[in-house]
Design an enzyme around this catalytic site. Structure first.
Site, mmCIF file in Angstrom:
data_model
loop_
_atom_site.group_PDB
_atom_site.id
_atom_site.type_symbol
_atom_site.label_atom_id
_atom_site.label_comp_id
_atom_site.label_asym_id
_atom_site.label_seq_id
_atom_site.Cartn_x
_atom_site.Cartn_y
_atom_site.Cartn_z
ATOM 1 N N ALA B 35 61.435 94.917 -87.551
ATOM 2 C CA ALA B 35 63.046 94.769 -87.387
ATOM 3 C C ALA B 35 63.198 95.377 -88.973
ATOM 4 C CB ALA B 35 63.390 93.457 -87.452
ATOM 5 N N ASP B 36 64.348 96.172 -89.112
ATOM 6 C CA ASP B 36 65.240 96.198 -90.591
ATOM 7 C C ASP B 36 66.004 95.141 -90.524
ATOM 8 O OD1 ASP B 36 67.289 97.126 -88.962
ATOM 9 O OD2 ASP B 36 67.035 99.288 -89.409
ATOM 10 N N SER B 37 67.028 95.266 -91.762
ATOM 11 C CA SER B 37 67.850 94.148 -92.017
ATOM 12 C C SER B 37 69.119 94.112 -91.279
ATOM 13 C CB SER B 37 68.269 94.461 -93.579
ATOM 14 O OG SER B 37 68.822 95.701 -93.780
ATOM 15 N N ASP B 39 68.853 94.967 -87.667
ATOM 16 C CA ASP B 39 68.197 94.180 -86.585
ATOM 17 C C ASP B 39 68.261 92.868 -86.724
ATOM 18 O OD1 ASP B 39 67.236 96.377 -85.018
ATOM 19 O OD2 ASP B 39 65.591 96.823 -86.474
ATOM 20 N N GLN B 40 68.059 92.449 -88.122
ATOM 21 C CA GLN B 40 68.213 91.020 -88.437
ATOM 22 C C GLN B 40 69.403 90.380 -87.991
ATOM 23 O OE1 GLN B 40 66.133 90.016 -91.964
ATOM 24 N NE2 GLN B 40 65.427 88.072 -91.091
#
Lengths: 245, 78
Positions: B35-37, B39-40
């Site tokens: 995940a990237d930020s 996505d979080q």
């Protein structure tokens, strides 16, 4: 390619000259457009000029409580929001040395802080739908500066920087964030210039005339359309060549 | 682990496009699941919707692993 059928848009400052033309152009391209501004009568005029159903959402952008209600109201009225045009702007010109705190604060609040709040508010829905267009109306003054407009120039430059930062963050979600930077456009704002100022300005514009609100609106339609799907973080200068940047 | 864990796993699998076996209790969204930020942020939005809860920003920052999410949601949903 420039068809906006089925798209839902919110335009702030839709009672003013440029905002009205932006709303009309988006509607003519097929979008449903919610109109925001402070003067309800002028918004109703815009709606009747468009001739289609347009939700009218009065909002004083210097009041953050009202600002924070605007995007939810637009999403309710339209059933979602695909296109946000942060067009509303104001000036409180003064020489820098004389500029009052209130003049600074008021211009930054309406031109920049409100745009931040509205952009943030519409991101959730845009991220979920994997589509969004956020378009800020900046100004050549934000890039070049202009005496007497320290506050206005800061707000318009701020809009460009903010849009670029946001463009980085959300590009992977098919949301583009761009600005349009008009030069001198015939409007209530330029009507206030005196003849000397007008002549000085004309001598700096290769096109030799003021721009029209329609010419700004056309650029907004382009940036909102599928034709501009790969354009993000950009500032589109619409200034008759006065600043080729 | 429960129904809540299953629902959380389903969201993670769908959103991050990963195999369900990889979504273990200690699996970090960013370090292990790609995940990237952003996505979080989207995962937290999806959790909020699935469970009809509000996850405040400071709590969202603490949700780093699948286990963190399940623990938080078990408490929040009650």
């Amino acid at each position: 390619m420039f068809d906006l059928s089925g798209k839902k848009a919110l335009v702030t400052g839709a009672s003013g000259g440029i905002g009205r033309e932006i709303a009309k152009a988006l509607a003519a391209a097929g979008a449903t457009v919610a109109l925001s501004g402070t003067r309800v009568g002028a918004l109703e005029d815009t709606a009747s000029a468009i001739g289609k159903e347009c939700p009218i959402l009065p909002c004083n952008l210097s009041n953050l409580d009202e600002v924070d209600r605007l995007v939810p109201a637009a999403e309710d009225a339209l059933g979602g929001l695909d296109i946000l045009v942060n067009n509303a702007g104001m000036t409180r010109d003064n020489l820098f040395m004389r500029m009052k705190n209130e003049e600074w604060d008021e211009v930054l609040a309406v031109n920049l802080t409100a745009a931040f709040h509205l952009s943030r508010a519409c991101l959730r829905g845009m991220m979920k739908r994997r589509f969004g267009r956020i378009i800020g109306i900046s100004s050549v003054v934000g890039v070049m500066g202009n005496p007497g407009q320290g506050n206005y120039a800061a707000s318009k430059a701020g809009l460009i920087g903010m849009s670029k930062a946001l463009a980085h963050e959300v590009a992977s979600r098919n949301i583009t964030v761009n600005t349009v930077a008009p030069g001198f456009i015939g409007s209530a704002m330029t009507d206030e210039l005196n003849e000397k100022q007008r002549q000085d300005i004309m001598s700096t514009i290769p096109a030799g005339r003021l721009g029209t609100a329609e010419e700004v609106a056309g650029c907004v339609v382009f940036l909102a359309s599928d034709a501009a799907g790969y354009v993000t973080g950009h500032t589109l200068n619409v200034n008759g060549g006065m600043a080729m940047i | 682990m429960s129904d809540i864990a299953d629902r959380v796993r389903k969201i993670v699998v769908e959103h991050l496009n990963v195999d369900a076996e990889k979504v273990t209790e200690k699996a970090s969204f960013i370090d292990d699941l790609g995940a990237d930020s952003l996505d979080q942020v989207e995962l937290v939005m999806a959790f909020e919707e699935e469970f009809s809860v509000e996850i405040p920003d400071d709590a969202a920052e603490q949700i780093q692993t699948f286990g963190d999410a399940v623990t938080f949601l078990q408490k929040a949903v009650g």
